[in-house]
Design a protein around this motif. Structure first.
Motif, short mmCIF file in Angstrom:
data_model
loop_
_atom_site.label_atom_id
_atom_site.label_comp_id
_atom_site.label_asym_id
_atom_site.label_seq_id
_atom_site.Cartn_x
_atom_site.Cartn_y
_atom_site.Cartn_z
N VAL A 119 -9.89 4.10 -0.50
CA VAL A 119 -10.63 3.98 -1.72
C VAL A 119 -10.77 2.88 -1.42
CG1 VAL A 119 -11.21 3.59 -4.43
CG2 VAL A 119 -9.91 5.75 -3.10
N GLY A 120 -9.67 1.42 -1.57
CA GLY A 120 -10.15 0.57 -1.26
C GLY A 120 -10.84 -0.35 0.04
N GLN A 167 -3.06 -2.88 -4.09
CA GLN A 167 -2.55 -2.18 -4.46
C GLN A 167 -0.92 -3.40 -5.54
OE1 GLN A 167 -1.03 1.71 -3.61
NE2 GLN A 167 -1.98 2.08 -1.97
N ILE A 194 -8.12 -3.59 -4.79
CA ILE A 194 -7.33 -1.55 -5.12
C ILE A 194 -6.65 -1.44 -3.62
CG2 ILE A 194 -8.14 -0.05 -5.01
CD1 ILE A 194 -10.17 -0.20 -6.46
N ALA A 195 -6.98 -1.83 -2.97
CA ALA A 195 -5.77 -1.51 -1.29
C ALA A 195 -4.78 -2.07 -1.40
CB ALA A 195 -6.57 -2.04 -0.02
N PRO A 211 0.72 -1.33 -0.19
CA PRO A 211 0.13 -0.34 -0.13
C PRO A 211 1.13 1.11 -0.14
CG PRO A 211 -0.15 -0.96 2.02
CD PRO A 211 0.60 -1.92 1.53
N SER A 264 -4.25 7.15 -0.26
CA SER A 264 -5.42 7.26 -0.74
C SER A 264 -6.20 6.67 -1.65
CB SER A 264 -5.27 8.14 -2.11
OG SER A 264 -4.81 7.79 -3.43
N LEU A 265 -5.23 5.51 -1.81
CA LEU A 265 -5.77 4.70 -2.75
C LEU A 265 -6.34 3.27 -2.25
CD1 LEU A 265 -4.27 2.77 -5.90
CD2 LEU A 265 -6.51 3.48 -5.89
N TYR A 266 -5.38 2.68 -0.36
CA TYR A 266 -5.92 2.28 0.27
C TYR A 266 -7.48 2.26 0.44
CZ TYR A 266 -6.55 0.25 4.71
OH TYR A 266 -7.16 0.06 6.21
N LEU A 323 0.66 4.08 -2.11
CA LEU A 323 -0.66 5.36 -1.94
C LEU A 323 -2.05 4.86 -0.65
CD1 LEU A 323 -0.60 5.76 -5.83
CD2 LEU A 323 0.31 7.42 -4.09
#
Length: 195
Positions: free
Chosen positions: A54-55, A108, A105-106, A46, A50-52, A48
């Motif tokens: 979102v996921g 990555q 997503i989380a 992880p 922000s991606l964590y 990013l």
């Protein structure tokens, strides 16, 4: 031959039969999904934040949908048409898909999405087909009327208002052990970010 494939046409060959039996095997679908979530949590990269988030938000929505749905379903005794079943025929599957997408997503991990798509393609069309056949056989015209206007995985909200329905924590716990699954998924999400 399992009870889930008994009414299907005869398999063309032993390999086809083995693959079909695997696709309809519910315990392996559930265990593999739980193992996959754990693998994503352990191997996550992880980078990013922000991606964590979102996921994690998508997975959280999936967990809430599963928890909501499991408190309504009374397997093979009564056709659930309230709560999330007022919007979609298979809300537990919708929740599962969102949980898997969210963890991919989380985490990555680039390879997680193609693996998830293969998993969903392998297991979910047969599972949905089986569930629909079973419910149609059990509930006949009631199922036909409900399913005619309720999609399998895509929620339909227009003209339905909000229907929380008669959700039961006891039903959720006893029928599916859902709160335990929720605790497992929350642990995996925590593990993903902490380690």
């Amino acid at each position: 031959m399992s009870h889930r494939t008994r009414h299907l046409p005869e398999a063309r060959n032993p390999v086809h039969k083995l693959i079909r039996e695997m696709r309809y095997h519910e315990p392996s679908r559930q265990l593999l999904a739980m193992a996959y979530i754990l693998v994503l949590a352990i191997m996550a990269e992880p980078g990013l934040v922000s991606l964590y988030w979102v996921g994690f938000s998508i997975a959280g929505l999936g967990i809430l949908i599963r928890l909501w749905a499991s408190g309504h379903v009374k397997k093979n005794k009564e056709l659930a048409t309230d709560g999330p079943y007022a919007y979609v025929r298979h809300p537990l599957y919708v929740g599962n898909i969102l949980v898997l997408v969210g963890f991919c997503i989380a985490s990555q991990l680039w390879w997680s999405i193609p693996v998830m798509i293969a998993f969903l393609w392998f297991y979910y069309p047969p599972a949905i087909s089986y569930e629909d056949r079973k419910l149609h056989k059990l509930f006949g015209e009631q199922w036909e009327n409900w399913s005619r206007d309720t999609y399998a995985l895509w929620p339909k909200f227009k003209g339905r208002g909000f229907r929380f329905g008669g959700w039961s924590f006891r039903q959720s716990l006893m029928g599916n052990g859902e709160p335990l699954l929720v605790a497992y998924m929350i642990y995996c999400a925590w593990h993903l970010v902490v380690f």
